[in-house]
Motif scaffolding. Structure first.
Motif, PDB file in Angstrom:
ATOM      1  N   ASP A 314     -22.312 -54.019-112.853  1.00 33.71           N
ATOM      2  CA  ASP A 314     -23.132 -54.801-113.784  1.00 33.71           C
ATOM      3  C   ASP A 314     -23.582 -54.021-115.018  1.00 33.71           C
ATOM      4  O   ASP A 314     -24.313 -54.550-115.853  1.00 33.71           O
ATOM      5  N   GLY A 315     -23.173 -52.748-115.127  1.00 36.50           N
ATOM      6  CA  GLY A 315     -23.539 -51.958-116.291  1.00 36.50           C
ATOM      7  C   GLY A 315     -24.917 -51.339-116.240  1.00 36.50           C
ATOM      8  O   GLY A 315     -25.331 -50.660-117.181  1.00 36.50           O
ATOM      9  N   ALA A 316     -25.647 -51.562-115.138  1.00 34.22           N
ATOM     10  CA  ALA A 316     -26.986 -50.991-115.018  1.00 34.22           C
ATOM     11  C   ALA A 316     -26.896 -49.469-114.922  1.00 34.22           C
ATOM     12  O   ALA A 316     -25.937 -48.917-114.385  1.00 34.22           O
ATOM     13  N   VAL A 317     -27.929 -48.807-115.436  1.00 34.15           N
ATOM     14  CA  VAL A 317     -27.987 -47.346-115.389  1.00 34.15           C
ATOM     15  C   VAL A 317     -29.050 -46.921-114.383  1.00 34.15           C
ATOM     16  O   VAL A 317     -30.200 -47.340-114.480  1.00 34.15           O
ATOM     17  N   GLU A 318     -28.648 -46.130-113.410  1.00 33.76           N
ATOM     18  CA  GLU A 318     -29.576 -45.566-112.436  1.00 33.76           C
ATOM     19  C   GLU A 318     -29.867 -44.113-112.811  1.00 33.76           C
ATOM     20  O   GLU A 318     -28.948 -43.353-113.107  1.00 33.76           O
ATOM     21  N   ILE A 319     -31.141 -43.745-112.815  1.00 31.38           N
ATOM     22  CA  ILE A 319     -31.510 -42.339-113.000  1.00 31.38           C
ATOM     23  C   ILE A 319     -31.533 -41.727-111.608  1.00 31.38           C
ATOM     24  O   ILE A 319     -32.233 -42.203-110.715  1.00 31.38           O
ATOM     25  N   THR A 320     -30.761 -40.662-111.434  1.00 32.17           N
ATOM     26  CA  THR A 320     -30.496 -40.172-110.084  1.00 32.17           C
ATOM     27  C   THR A 320     -30.811 -38.693-109.923  1.00 32.17           C
ATOM     28  O   THR A 320     -30.933 -37.944-110.887  1.00 32.17           O
ATOM     29  N   SER A 321     -30.912 -38.307-108.662  1.00 34.03           N
ATOM     30  CA  SER A 321     -31.028 -36.902-108.277  1.00 34.03           C
ATOM     31  C   SER A 321     -29.643 -36.415-107.868  1.00 34.03           C
ATOM     32  O   SER A 321     -28.926 -37.102-107.141  1.00 34.03           O
ATOM     33  N   MET A 322     -29.265 -35.247-108.359  1.00 34.73           N
ATOM     34  CA  MET A 322     -27.938 -34.709-108.046  1.00 34.73           C
ATOM     35  C   MET A 322     -28.013 -33.240-107.654  1.00 34.73           C
ATOM     36  O   MET A 322     -28.908 -32.512-108.081  1.00 34.73           O
ATOM     37  N   PRO A 366     -29.369 -40.869-103.356  1.00 36.37           N
ATOM     38  CA  PRO A 366     -30.272 -42.020-103.452  1.00 36.37           C
ATOM     39  C   PRO A 366     -31.584 -41.821-102.710  1.00 36.37           C
ATOM     40  O   PRO A 366     -32.556 -42.533-102.967  1.00 36.37           O
ATOM     41  N   GLU A 367     -31.643 -40.848-101.793  1.00 38.53           N
ATOM     42  CA  GLU A 367     -32.894 -40.587-101.071  1.00 38.53           C
ATOM     43  C   GLU A 367     -33.879 -39.779-101.906  1.00 38.53           C
ATOM     44  O   GLU A 367     -35.046 -39.629-101.530  1.00 38.53           O
ATOM     45  N   ALA A 368     -33.395 -39.220-103.049  1.00 42.06           N
ATOM     46  CA  ALA A 368     -34.239 -38.406-103.945  1.00 42.06           C
ATOM     47  C   ALA A 368     -34.781 -37.176-103.209  1.00 42.06           C
ATOM     48  O   ALA A 368     -34.030 -36.453-102.589  1.00 42.06           O
ATOM     49  N   SER A 369     -36.085 -36.950-103.300  1.00 37.26           N
ATOM     50  CA  SER A 369     -36.742 -35.793-102.666  1.00 37.26           C
ATOM     51  C   SER A 369     -36.177 -34.464-103.131  1.00 37.26           C
ATOM     52  O   SER A 369     -35.577 -33.738-102.359  1.00 37.26           O
ATOM     53  N   PRO A 370     -36.388 -34.081-104.380  1.00 33.35           N
ATOM     54  CA  PRO A 370     -37.159 -34.826-105.375  1.00 33.35           C
ATOM     55  C   PRO A 370     -36.263 -35.739-106.208  1.00 33.35           C
ATOM     56  O   PRO A 370     -35.044 -35.610-106.174  1.00 33.35           O
ATOM     57  N   GLY A 371     -36.935 -36.622-106.955  1.00 40.29           N
ATOM     58  CA  GLY A 371     -36.191 -37.458-107.880  1.00 40.29           C
ATOM     59  C   GLY A 371     -36.613 -38.913-107.854  1.00 40.29           C
ATOM     60  O   GLY A 371     -37.468 -39.322-107.063  1.00 40.29           O
ATOM     61  N   GLN A 373     -36.267 -43.154-107.531  1.00 39.03           N
ATOM     62  CA  GLN A 373     -35.923 -44.001-106.384  1.00 39.03           C
ATOM     63  C   GLN A 373     -35.097 -45.222-106.792  1.00 39.03           C
ATOM     64  O   GLN A 373     -35.072 -46.223-106.091  1.00 39.03           O
ATOM     65  N   ASP A 374     -34.385 -45.093-107.904  1.00 35.44           N
ATOM     66  CA  ASP A 374     -33.590 -46.214-108.417  1.00 35.44           C
ATOM     67  C   ASP A 374     -32.521 -46.674-107.430  1.00 35.44           C
ATOM     68  O   ASP A 374     -32.102 -47.839-107.465  1.00 35.44           O
ATOM     69  N   SER A 375     -32.067 -45.787-106.572  1.00 43.29           N
ATOM     70  CA  SER A 375     -30.879 -46.066-105.766  1.00 43.29           C
ATOM     71  C   SER A 375     -31.159 -46.253-104.281  1.00 43.29           C
ATOM     72  O   SER A 375     -30.239 -46.234-103.457  1.00 43.29           O
ATOM     73  N   HIS A 376     -32.423 -46.459-103.918  1.00 47.28           N
ATOM     74  CA  HIS A 376     -32.765 -46.666-102.506  1.00 47.28           C
ATOM     75  C   HIS A 376     -32.067 -47.893-101.920  1.00 47.28           C
ATOM     76  O   HIS A 376     -31.880 -47.981-100.702  1.00 47.28           O
ATOM     77  N   TYR A 377     -31.667 -48.818-102.796  1.00 47.65           N
ATOM     78  CA  TYR A 377     -31.036 -50.046-102.311  1.00 47.65           C
ATOM     79  C   TYR A 377     -29.750 -49.771-101.540  1.00 47.65           C
ATOM     80  O   TYR A 377     -29.304 -50.597-100.733  1.00 47.65           O
ATOM     81  N   LEU A 378     -29.144 -48.599-101.748  1.00 43.59           N
ATOM     82  CA  LEU A 378     -27.890 -48.290-101.073  1.00 43.59           C
ATOM     83  C   LEU A 378     -28.061 -48.172 -99.562  1.00 43.59           C
ATOM     84  O   LEU A 378     -27.144 -48.507 -98.793  1.00 43.59           O
ATOM     85  N   PHE A 379     -29.223 -47.715 -99.118  1.00 42.73           N
ATOM     86  CA  PHE A 379     -29.479 -47.645 -97.682  1.00 42.73           C
ATOM     87  C   PHE A 379     -29.579 -49.038 -97.090  1.00 42.73           C
ATOM     88  O   PHE A 379     -29.061 -49.306 -95.998  1.00 42.73           O
TER      89      PHE A 379
END
Length: 388
Positions: A314-322, A366-371, A373-379
């Motif tokens: 959908d073109g959405a941008v997630e800010i993520t922890s890497m 997607p679990e962050a820690s730190p970071g 939480q944009d991607s928690h939906y994946l769980f």
């Protein structure tokens, strides 16, 4: 940066970073005394240094923190991602000050000492970051001696002799030695972690521990799963003995190609069952290898809590922890592997899904820690697949 043939430390220097290229970076040591050899990388996160230091994915690495005030909130027994730290050392700009956070129970310097980790402060971390960006992540030795005396030629020789992370299987070094159940959920202020909160009727997930972060397990529990963790070397039969509804592949350190020698055949057998699979970070790379793609060593890697990733659906941008130094080569993905996410920093692949199997994975955390939480939906997406 100084000449390695000279072992004389500048006045007040009690710590040094000796690079395999021959350069010296002098500073003030803190934490444990001694020396450690590994890959020097940088992390751009502004918070979460304790989670970063305890992330098993950092095994074999020395972290140069770009944020200057590391240690100012102290440490506590909750903000850990594994029982012990796995990063070898921390390089910081400012001296570690007394903690100023109500959750702190121990000074960062004391915590580093207690856990045998070496710190180096007073460093121009921006200059070191620029060097890594221009020349790639170097091998080096971080050393701390309260006397200010160092055997620089010996440290330089050790830095030069260290082979680097390519070809190293470090998952075996950080994985659990035996299977165990996990049932704690997410953390909330004033209450801590939700103990024993697994859904007794939820779908069963087996999580393969290549160096798993605890917050991944907490998110699986929060999404409604029951979780059993197995070692990285678990066989297909070991996994199936738990009668799982789904398989999770965790993050972890080292070269994915080396870990894949024993992990890929197991994953390929799992894919034949057509049961759901979800992978994160090293787990993403393991799935890539299992379907025939290849992985590559990145020039500087991605490490931080502010990495933008575009979701292709959908073109959405997630800010993520890497946190990764290897990546799936998108050009080698087979036709049944559809890319789902891409890094907006360099265009590298950050996720794909199989079109003929209920399997997907992402390179980021997607679990962050730190970071964020944009991607928690994946769980929730994964656990939802188990119940459908």
């Amino acid at each position: 940066m100084a000449d390695p043939t000279s072992s004389r430390a500048p006045a007040g220097a009690t710590g040094v970073l000796v690079l395999a290229s021959g350069e010296l970076v002098w500073g003030r040591g803190f934490g444990a005394e001694g020396h450690k050899v590994g890959e020097v990388c940088f992390n751009t996160a502004m918070t979460g240094y304790q989670e970063i230091m305890t992330d098993p994915s950092y095994a074999g690495q020395i972290i140069n923190f770009t944020f200057p005030h590391i240690g100012n909130v102290g440490t506590n027994p909750e903000d850990i991602e594994a029982l012990n730290p796995h990063a070898l050392g921390a390089i910081v700009r400012q001296d570690v000050t007394d903690p100023s956070n109500f959750r702190s129970t121990q000074h960062f310097d004391s915590w580093m000492k207690a856990n045998g980790r070496i710190g180096l402060s007073g460093i121009d971390t921006r200059a070191l970051t620029r060097k890594i960006r221009l020349s790639g992540a170097p091998n080096g030795v971080i050393a701390h001696s309260a006397s200010g005396k160092f055997d620089i030629p010996a440290l330089f020789a050790e830095a030069k002799a260290w082979p680097g992370l390519e070809g190293m299987d470090l998952a075996k070094d950080v994985t659990t030695l035996q299977s165990y159940g996990w049932d704690d959920g997410l953390w909330t202020l004033g209450q801590g972690y939700a103990a024993h909160s697994a859904n007794p009727e939820g779908p069963k997930v087996v999580a393969v521990d290549y160096g798993i972060k605890r917050n991944i397990l907490r998110n699986l529990i929060d999404a409604g799963a029951r979780v059993t963790v197995v070692p990285a070397t678990a066989s297909f039969d070991d996994i199936m003995a738990h009668n799982p509804d789904g398989l999770f592949l965790s993050n972890g350190p080292g070269d994915p190609a080396a870990t894949g020698e024993y992990s890929v055949p197991v994953i390929q057998k799992w894919l034949e069952t057509k049961k759901p699979l979800f992978g994160i970070c090293l787990g993403h790379q393991m799935l890539g290898l299992a379907v025939g793609a290849t992985t590559i060593k990145m020039f500087q890697g991605h490490r931080g809590a502010n990495h933008p990733v575009k979701r292709l659906s959908d073109g959405a941008v997630e800010i993520t922890s890497m946190n990764h130094g290897f990546a799936v080569d998108a050009e080698t993905l087979p036709g049944n592997a559809r890319p789902t996410h891409v890094s907006l920093f360099d265009g590298s692949n950050c996720g794909f899904e199989l079109t003929d199997r209920p399997a997907f994975s992402v390179q980021y955390h997607p679990e962050a820690s730190p970071g964020p939480q944009d991607s928690h939906y994946l769980f929730e997406k994964f656990v939802g697949m188990l119940s459908s």
